[in-house]
Design an enzyme around this catalytic site. Structure first.
Site, PDB file in Angstrom:
ATOM      1  N   HIS A   1       0.904  -1.060  -0.029  1.00  0.00           N
ATOM      2  CA  HIS A   1       0.090  -0.088   0.123  1.00  0.00           C
ATOM      3  C   HIS A   1       0.902   1.242  -0.122  1.00  0.00           C
ATOM      4  CE1 HIS A   1      -3.481  -2.432   1.994  1.00  0.00           C
ATOM      5  NE2 HIS A   1      -3.391  -2.648   0.585  1.00  0.00           N
ATOM      6  N   HIS A   2       2.097   1.223   0.717  1.00  0.00           N
ATOM      7  CA  HIS A   2       2.837   2.424   0.878  1.00  0.00           C
ATOM      8  C   HIS A   2       4.107   2.236   0.256  1.00  0.00           C
ATOM      9  CE1 HIS A   2      -0.547   2.947   3.834  1.00  0.00           C
ATOM     10  NE2 HIS A   2      -0.633   4.251   3.362  1.00  0.00           N
TER      11      HIS A   2
ATOM     12  N   GLN B   1       0.555  -8.784   5.261  1.00  0.00           N
ATOM     13  CA  GLN B   1       0.934  -9.657   6.175  1.00  0.00           C
ATOM     14  C   GLN B   1      -0.048 -10.942   6.378  1.00  0.00           C
ATOM     15  OE1 GLN B   1       1.845  -8.120  10.102  1.00  0.00           O
ATOM     16  NE2 GLN B   1       1.558  -9.934  11.155  1.00  0.00           N
TER      17      GLN B   1
END
Length: 296
Positions: A182-183, A221
């Protein structure tokens, strides 16, 4: 205005003689409004007698304002100095000679472009000359798991038939490092796996190898836990299996809410996972000790 400054007054030749590679012009109509534009000085050299300058967009403005077209001469383009093996082409996937760029070259060019958003004065510091090369190399290392077509191949010949193996096996405290998709920020932690074999076991060193294949890529994760558990199930087909991961995420600790929290995920697999006695053994095998958090 740009062409008037650089070409009509022969400023580009003077700048190039002094070793200047980039020039930035700030434009402001009134206080609070303005933009900054950057271009290679070499690209503004005067064209030949039969050539006419062509309008082309500048690289992305440093201040975030919309890009404006300027007149440049394409015949005098010169590559940027390389920080590694890359010769300085734009981030287009095409090398200066017209050949496709390698993944390493594309990554290095992208990091150069990213650093340019900090402004020419900061991004041109001598300490940052080789930073794009080093960052591109690190990027390839952190995503090297994607270049293994079949993750199960890392098990090799490490699968053994052991008829006596019918009781709990647990491999604990395996460190891993991955990257949040996402980042594009890292997350790191430890993993435990416990399984009840059905006459087949895996060499102990193969567990961290298998974990790292799935960790060395853009991940979540939750998916990493499932990928690891499903791979072990495919290789061994145990009666039951549990995988537990605990990690700290830079996207949560170093930005946004800025909380140094940990995230724990648990995955259960196998036909015997719902048996109470089996489930208790699995959970005990992957439980986290009181000092686990301090080791993250």
């Amino acid at each position: 205005l740009w062409w008037e400054i650089l070409v009509t007054h022969n400023l580009s030749a003077l700048l190039m003689a002094r070793g200047v590679q980039w020039m930035e012009v700030s434009v402001s109509e009134r206080p609070g409004q303005g933009a900054q534009f950057r271009a290679l000085v070499a690209r503004s050299a005067a064209p030949g007698p039969r050539q006419r300058p062509m309008a082309a967009p500048l690289p992305r403005p440093c201040s975030g304002f919309e890009e404006q077209p300027i007149a440049v001469a394409t015949s005098a383009a010169a590559p940027l100095p390389s920080s590694g093996g890359y010769s300085g082409a734009e981030v287009t996937g095409v090398a200066p000679a017209g050949q496709p760029m390698s993944p390493e070259e594309v990554a290095e060019a992208a990091y150069k472009s990213l650093l340019s958003t900090l402004g020419p004065e900061y991004s041109s510091r001598p300490e940052l000359v080789r930073t794009p090369y080093r960052a591109a190399k690190a990027w390839r290392e952190m995503t090297q798991g994607l270049r293994i077509e079949d993750p199960l191949e890392v098990a090799g010949t490490g699968i053994f038939d052991v008829p006596e193996a019918r009781d709990l096996v647990a491999i604990r405290d395996m460190p891993f490092h991955s990257m949040c998709e996402h980042h594009l920020l890292p997350f790191s932690g430890i993993a435990h796996v416990a399984y009840i074999p059905d006459g087949k076991v895996l060499g102990l060193s193969k567990f961290p190898r298998l974990l790292n294949v799935f960790a060395k890529r853009l991940q979540l994760q939750e998916r990493l836990s499932a990928n690891f558990a499903d791979a072990v199930m495919t290789l061994l087909q145990p009666r039951a299996l549990a995988v537990a991961l605990e990690a700290t995420h830079a996207c949560m600790c170093h930005r946004g809410v800025g909380v140094n929290a940990s995230t724990r995920t648990l995955v259960l697999r196998g036909p015997g996972r719902d048996e109470l006695a089996v489930k208790e053994q699995l959970l005990d095998g992957v439980s986290f000790s009181s000092g686990a958090r301090a080791r993250l």
